[in-house]
Design a protein around this motif. Structure first.
Motif, PDB file in Angstrom:
ATOM      1  N   VAL A  58      -7.513  17.392 -74.369  1.00 34.04           N
ATOM      2  CA  VAL A  58      -6.558  17.858 -73.372  1.00 34.04           C
ATOM      3  C   VAL A  58      -7.016  19.222 -72.886  1.00 34.04           C
ATOM      4  N   SER A  59      -7.320  19.302 -71.593  1.00 30.88           N
ATOM      5  CA  SER A  59      -7.859  20.503 -70.978  1.00 30.88           C
ATOM      6  C   SER A  59      -6.825  21.086 -70.024  1.00 30.88           C
ATOM      7  N   GLY A  60      -6.367  22.303 -70.337  1.00 34.74           N
ATOM      8  CA  GLY A  60      -5.352  22.940 -69.500  1.00 34.74           C
ATOM      9  C   GLY A  60      -4.777  24.148 -70.191  1.00 34.74           C
ATOM     10  N   GLY A  61      -3.656  24.634 -69.669  1.00 37.84           N
ATOM     11  CA  GLY A  61      -2.976  25.755 -70.279  1.00 37.84           C
ATOM     12  C   GLY A  61      -2.073  25.318 -71.411  1.00 37.84           C
ATOM     13  N   ASP A  62      -1.323  26.263 -71.944  1.00 32.87           N
ATOM     14  CA  ASP A  62      -0.470  25.981 -73.103  1.00 32.87           C
ATOM     15  C   ASP A  62       0.564  24.900 -72.804  1.00 32.87           C
ATOM     16  N   GLY A  63       1.129  24.902 -71.604  1.00 30.50           N
ATOM     17  CA  GLY A  63       2.124  23.890 -71.252  1.00 30.50           C
ATOM     18  C   GLY A  63       1.539  22.492 -71.234  1.00 30.50           C
ATOM     19  N   VAL A  79      -6.759  14.953 -81.423  1.00 29.03           N
ATOM     20  CA  VAL A  79      -6.702  15.660 -80.142  1.00 29.03           C
ATOM     21  C   VAL A  79      -7.517  16.940 -80.231  1.00 29.03           C
ATOM     22  N   CYS A  80      -8.353  17.163 -79.229  1.00 27.12           N
ATOM     23  CA  CYS A  80      -9.068  18.423 -79.099  1.00 27.12           C
ATOM     24  C   CYS A  80      -8.388  19.227 -78.002  1.00 27.12           C
ATOM     25  N   ALA A  81      -7.886  20.422 -78.345  1.00 25.87           N
ATOM     26  CA  ALA A  81      -7.266  21.297 -77.352  1.00 25.87           C
ATOM     27  C   ALA A  81      -8.357  22.149 -76.715  1.00 25.87           C
ATOM     28  N   PHE A  82      -8.585  21.944 -75.392  1.00 27.54           N
ATOM     29  CA  PHE A  82      -9.639  22.680 -74.694  1.00 27.54           C
ATOM     30  C   PHE A  82      -9.005  23.757 -73.824  1.00 27.54           C
ATOM     31  N   ALA A  87      -3.718  32.060 -70.578  1.00 26.25           N
ATOM     32  CA  ALA A  87      -3.691  32.765 -71.860  1.00 26.25           C
ATOM     33  C   ALA A  87      -4.313  31.950 -72.992  1.00 26.25           C
ATOM     34  N   ASN A  88      -4.137  30.619 -72.962  1.00 17.65           N
ATOM     35  CA  ASN A  88      -4.685  29.727 -74.000  1.00 17.65           C
ATOM     36  C   ASN A  88      -4.280  30.157 -75.408  1.00 17.65           C
ATOM     37  N   LEU A  89      -2.996  30.463 -75.567  1.00 20.79           N
ATOM     38  CA  LEU A  89      -2.514  30.969 -76.849  1.00 20.79           C
ATOM     39  C   LEU A  89      -2.539  29.900 -77.941  1.00 20.79           C
ATOM     40  N   ASN A  96     -10.197  27.632 -83.335  1.00 21.14           N
ATOM     41  CA  ASN A  96     -11.521  27.061 -83.096  1.00 21.14           C
ATOM     42  C   ASN A  96     -12.363  27.991 -82.234  1.00 21.14           C
ATOM     43  N   THR A  97     -13.684  27.902 -82.380  1.00 22.66           N
ATOM     44  CA  THR A  97     -14.561  28.586 -81.452  1.00 22.66           C
ATOM     45  C   THR A  97     -14.352  27.997 -80.063  1.00 22.66           C
ATOM     46  N   MET A  98     -14.138  28.844 -79.059  1.00 27.80           N
ATOM     47  CA  MET A  98     -13.759  28.336 -77.737  1.00 27.80           C
ATOM     48  C   MET A  98     -14.944  27.999 -76.840  1.00 27.80           C
TER      49      MET A  98
END
Length: 323
Positions: A58-63, A79-82, A87-89, A96-98
């Motif tokens: 899932v690629s996007g902001g926190d929402g 799920v991988c949070a990209f 802010a990507n809080l 994870n390393t971003m």
């Protein structure tokens, strides 16, 4: 390896890092579906076929990240949070390393952690019950006011929009809070009351110490000040003690529990993972949802193992993680 990437092109500044990630991820024989999200996307529909993939990215902001995590809650789908937002809080709290290549490697290794989510409900001014899921933090008061004020400048200023909003709103509304945490009642007075699944904000500063996403609990955070100038002390403490374990947080008190009810003496705005909801309310309830999400983690994450296991999907490129 079959991968589904769901990408929100309106998040953040429209970085093309997700395409760098895709190039690093896909190897010969793999299948990768790239799904671009519409403005009014339905999270459940966006991942309707998730059980047919090895990993959902899932690629996007926190929402965006939070909505997809809730759509896949208790399914067991990795799920991988990209980080493609402002802010990507959530990604910062995950640890994870971003860097895109490192996240691609983490997906191919396939190490995961079962992490909590949160759920919040309240009754709006018209008597309708609202229910939302969250991954970061939610609550009522000054933070919601700041987020609403920052929204028009968020695209142009990024994270700086929040600081500009604080300067423009120096006199927040003060109210009395009655906070019930797992049956115990606490009465406090302040400008906001939050429930947090994780509590690290911008610049790697934790609002309170020890808030984790794998303890089956939420942290209730009350900011007990009467004007915005008093925020200087906790901010300074945060700069010199980012985790909050040494000097604490002046004017900030916290409680921890699985079931929470907050009642306010004045109607206040509500925010959920940075999204300001319409209307005002005087009460909300929140519950922890233990182990609801299954997240891809790498050796840098506080939720992963220091040494990564053998790659589940093979053909990983070497990535030097900081010591």
């Amino acid at each position: 390896m079959r991968t589904l990437i769901v990408h929100n092109p309106r998040s953040g500044f429209g970085s093309d890092a997700i395409f760098q990630f895709q190039r690093a991820l896909v190897k010969a024989g793999d299948e990768c579906v790239f799904r671009m999200l519409a403005h009014d996307f339905d999270p459940k529909d966006a991942v309707r076929d998730a059980d047919g993939f090895d990993v959902v990215v899932v690629s996007g902001g926190d929402g965006t990240v939070a909505s997809v995590l809730h759509a896949l809650a208790h399914t067991g789908v990795p799920v991988c949070a990209f980080p493609s937002g402002t802010a990507n809080l959530y990604c910062a709290n995950l640890g994870n390393t971003m860097e895109p290549q490192a996240l691609a490697r983490a997906c191919r290794v396939g190490a995961t952690a079962s992490l909590d989510l949160g759920r919040i409900s309240w009754v709006d001014g018209e008597g309708a019950t609202e229910k939302r899921g969250f991954a970061l933090m939610s609550g009522m008061g000054y933070d919601a006011q700041l987020m609403a004020a920052a929204l028009p400048n968020k695209k142009a200023l990024g994270e700086a929009a929040y600081y500009a909003a604080a300067l423009e709103n120096p006199h927040p509304k003060i109210c009395d809070f009655k906070i019930t945490v797992d049956g115990d009642v606490h009465e406090r007075r302040g400008i906001m009351c939050l429930v947090a699944n994780n509590a690290m904000i911008q610049n790697d500063i934790s609002i309170v110490a020890g808030c984790r996403m794998d303890d089956g609990k939420l942290d209730v955070i009350v900011v007990e000040i009467e004007n915005a100038a008093q925020l200087v002390r906790p901010i300074l403490h945060g700069i010199f003690d980012r985790e909050g374990a040494k000097t604490g947080r002046p004017h900030i008190e916290s409680f921890s529990g699985a079931s929470i009810r907050v009642e306010a003496s004045e109607p206040m705005p509500v925010e959920v993972d940075g999204e300001v909801c319409e209307g005002l309310t005087t009460c909300f309830e929140a519950k922890a949802d233990p182990g609801a999400a299954r997240l891809i983690v790498d050796p840098m994450s506080g939720y992963g193992k220091q040494e990564a296991p053998e790659p589940k999907f093979g053909e990983v490129e070497d990535t030097a993680f900081p010591k």
